[in-house]
Enzyme design. Structure first.
Site, short mmCIF file in Angstrom:
data_model
loop_
_atom_site.label_atom_id
_atom_site.label_comp_id
_atom_site.label_asym_id
_atom_site.label_seq_id
_atom_site.Cartn_x
_atom_site.Cartn_y
_atom_site.Cartn_z
N GLU A 1 -2.50 -8.69 3.46
CA GLU A 1 -2.76 -9.17 4.82
C GLU A 1 -4.21 -9.01 5.24
O GLU A 1 -4.64 -9.56 6.26
CB GLU A 1 -1.83 -8.44 5.81
CG GLU A 1 -2.22 -7.02 6.17
CD GLU A 1 -1.90 -5.96 5.13
OE1 GLU A 1 -2.05 -4.78 5.44
OE2 GLU A 1 -1.48 -6.32 4.01
N HIS B 1 -3.85 -4.52 0.12
CA HIS B 1 -3.39 -5.09 1.38
C HIS B 1 -3.53 -6.61 1.34
O HIS B 1 -4.62 -7.13 1.61
CB HIS B 1 -4.21 -4.55 2.55
CG HIS B 1 -3.93 -3.13 2.90
ND1 HIS B 1 -2.92 -2.78 3.78
CD2 HIS B 1 -4.50 -1.98 2.49
CE1 HIS B 1 -2.89 -1.46 3.90
NE2 HIS B 1 -3.84 -0.95 3.13
N CYS C 1 0.84 -1.21 0.00
CA CYS C 1 0.00 0.00 0.00
C CYS C 1 0.88 1.26 0.00
O CYS C 1 1.57 1.51 -0.97
CB CYS C 1 -0.99 -0.03 1.17
SG CYS C 1 -2.34 1.18 0.97
#
Length: 212
Positions: free
Chosen positions: A194, A192, A82
């Site tokens: 994650e 993202h 990001c």
């Protein structure tokens, strides 16, 4: 097992990245210590917040020099996420307000520009799930079907990548949005991973097993 260094420059939220690395069976260490980063097998640069503030903190802590040495000179596998991806560009117009743009690390021939979708119904920030179209293969996408390349985005600015060879994938949000770039031992995602459930975990795991 070698540690995975998650770079802490003071304003990034690293908990979800740490959890993803741990879930993949690796040992995450949140740090800005040069020795710890030197000993790590892989390095991750997360990012949440404003470009200018992030670069100020990175330079104040000497993290730019650490990363230059470990990633660019010693070719350690490196993932930027990001805002972390945006910091690899030459400049960003975020919060420049008519002044010269902020300078980034300059690892990619790219600049960070405000999103300007051609559909007025599309809101800024670009927030939520979006599909990524693969421009070329890359080890972080190994064994991932094209139909599974859906990831979670939250951003108002995006990279304009001037070297077509660096582009790995893009998303459509009323414009082409650079979603993944890579060169040599460096890979970066605007989304993202994650926070992208199974697809994101698969990408993180591929990165952590990658030895370019």
């Amino acid at each position: 097992m070698s540690d995975v260094a998650i770079v802490d420059y003071g304003i990034n939220n690293v908990r979800s990245v740490r959890n993803a690395v741990d879930y993949c069976g690796f040992n995450p260490v949140v740090t800005h210590d040069a020795a710890v980063i030197a000993d790590a097998s892989h390095v991750i640069l997360p990012g949440v917040g404003a470009f200018g503030d992030a670069m100020s903190n990175i330079r104040a802590r000497g993290i730019d020099e650490i990363l230059e040495r470990q990633v660019r000179e010693k070719a350690k596998p490196f993932l930027a996420i990001c805002l972390g991806m945006q910091l690899l560009a030459k400049t960003s117009e975020e919060h420049a307000d008519g002044n010269p743009p902020f300078e980034g690390l300059g690892w990619f021939d790219a600049d960070i520009l405000r999103l300007r979708p051609n559909d007025p119904a599309l809101k800024i920030p670009h927030m939520g799930w979006n599909s990524v179209t693969k421009e070329r293969d890359h080890p972080v996408l190994a064994n991932m079907r094209d139909g599974n390349l859906a990831f979670y985005f939250v951003h108002s600015f995006a990279m304009r990548c001037d070297n077509a060879g660096d582009l790995v994938g893009w998303a459509d949000y009323g414009q082409h949005v650079t979603a993944i770039v890579a060169r040599d031992n460096i890979v970066a995602t605007q989304f993202h991973p994650e926070k992208s459930q199974d697809s994101g975990i698969e990408l993180v795991g591929n990165f952590l097993r990658w030895n370019p």
